[in-house]
Design a protein around this motif. Structure first.
Motif, mmCIF file in Angstrom:
data_model
loop_
_atom_site.group_PDB
_atom_site.id
_atom_site.type_symbol
_atom_site.label_atom_id
_atom_site.label_comp_id
_atom_site.label_asym_id
_atom_site.label_seq_id
_atom_site.Cartn_x
_atom_site.Cartn_y
_atom_site.Cartn_z
ATOM 1 N N LYS A 120 77.262 22.099 40.615
ATOM 2 C CA LYS A 120 76.585 21.350 39.552
ATOM 3 C C LYS A 120 75.084 21.653 39.517
ATOM 4 N N GLU A 121 74.653 22.605 40.332
ATOM 5 C CA GLU A 121 73.240 22.946 40.438
ATOM 6 C C GLU A 121 72.691 23.499 39.136
ATOM 7 N N PHE A 122 71.429 23.209 38.902
ATOM 8 C CA PHE A 122 70.707 23.837 37.804
ATOM 9 C C PHE A 122 69.224 23.707 38.120
ATOM 10 N N TYR A 123 68.595 24.817 38.507
ATOM 11 C CA TYR A 123 67.171 24.779 38.809
ATOM 12 C C TYR A 123 66.554 26.176 38.765
ATOM 13 N N ILE A 124 65.228 26.174 38.685
ATOM 14 C CA ILE A 124 64.467 27.422 38.765
ATOM 15 C C ILE A 124 64.258 27.709 40.249
ATOM 16 N N LYS A 125 64.818 28.808 40.717
ATOM 17 C CA LYS A 125 64.680 29.177 42.124
ATOM 18 C C LYS A 125 63.280 29.707 42.402
ATOM 19 N N ASP A 126 62.802 30.591 41.540
ATOM 20 C CA ASP A 126 61.422 31.054 41.645
ATOM 21 C C ASP A 126 60.983 31.744 40.364
ATOM 22 N N VAL A 127 59.669 31.881 40.273
ATOM 23 C CA VAL A 127 59.037 32.565 39.145
ATOM 24 C C VAL A 127 58.230 33.705 39.741
ATOM 25 N N ILE A 150 62.114 35.336 36.132
ATOM 26 C CA ILE A 150 62.498 33.950 36.401
ATOM 27 C C ILE A 150 63.894 33.993 36.994
ATOM 28 N N HIS A 151 64.057 33.359 38.132
ATOM 29 C CA HIS A 151 65.341 33.349 38.827
ATOM 30 C C HIS A 151 65.917 31.937 38.762
ATOM 31 N N LEU A 152 67.058 31.820 38.103
ATOM 32 C CA LEU A 152 67.709 30.525 37.912
ATOM 33 C C LEU A 152 68.956 30.421 38.783
ATOM 34 N N VAL A 153 69.268 29.199 39.197
ATOM 35 C CA VAL A 153 70.521 28.904 39.870
ATOM 36 C C VAL A 153 71.280 27.957 38.945
ATOM 37 N N ILE A 154 72.483 28.390 38.552
ATOM 38 C CA ILE A 154 73.276 27.600 37.607
ATOM 39 C C ILE A 154 74.698 27.462 38.142
ATOM 40 N N ALA A 194 57.373 27.999 33.576
ATOM 41 C CA ALA A 194 56.981 29.334 34.026
ATOM 42 C C ALA A 194 55.589 29.693 33.514
ATOM 43 N N GLU A 195 55.287 29.335 32.257
ATOM 44 C CA GLU A 195 53.952 29.597 31.702
ATOM 45 C C GLU A 195 52.887 28.826 32.471
ATOM 46 N N LYS A 196 53.194 27.589 32.829
ATOM 47 C CA LYS A 196 52.236 26.777 33.598
ATOM 48 C C LYS A 196 51.921 27.461 34.930
#
Length: 127
Positions: free
Chosen positions: A102-109, A28-32, A14-16
């Motif tokens: 089983k998902e785990f990702y950053i959906k958006d920042v 930060i929107h995560l999908v878990i 996210a910092e990048k």
């Protein structure tokens, strides 16, 4: 405890994104998935501590949970497993595990950028 290094990586990514767009992280929107092995509440707890002093400080973390689904070997439909049962509610066939849940990702920042027209999307929208 494995949420600690994952949370560090979420902050790093996210910092990048924020640095590349000359902004700060607003959200930060995560999908878990429930079967991902990660606990959203633990990630949130670590995030609140680890983000201090970074471009993510004060950012809102939202988590979209995904329930595991089985695939019926008979009719092919996806369904959520009821406790102690693998039976398809549509046809009575047997359900097999899938990758759903089983998902785990950053959906958006979501960023806040001084000149908001520089952000991806309008008004400091998702990057």
């Amino acid at each position: 405890m494995h949420e600690y290094p994952v949370t560090l990586e979420i902050i790093r990514l996210a910092e990048k994104t924020a640095e590349e767009n000359h902004g700060r992280v607003r959200g930060i929107h995560l999908v878990i998935g429930e079967d991902s092995g990660f606990i959203g509440e633990s990630i949130q707890m670590y995030f609140d501590v680890l983000a201090a002093g970074t471009l993510c400080e004060g950012a809102q973390v939202t988590i979209e949970g995904v329930k595991p689904k089985l695939s019926c070997e008979k009719c092919g439909k996806l369904f959520e497993r009821k406790r102690f049962s693998f039976t398809c509610p549509f046809c009575g066939g047997s359900g097999n595990p899938t990758e759903t849940g089983k998902e785990f990702y950053i959906k958006d920042v979501e960023l806040f950028v001084e000149d908001e027209s520089d952000a991806h999307g309008e008004k400091g929208g998702p990057a």
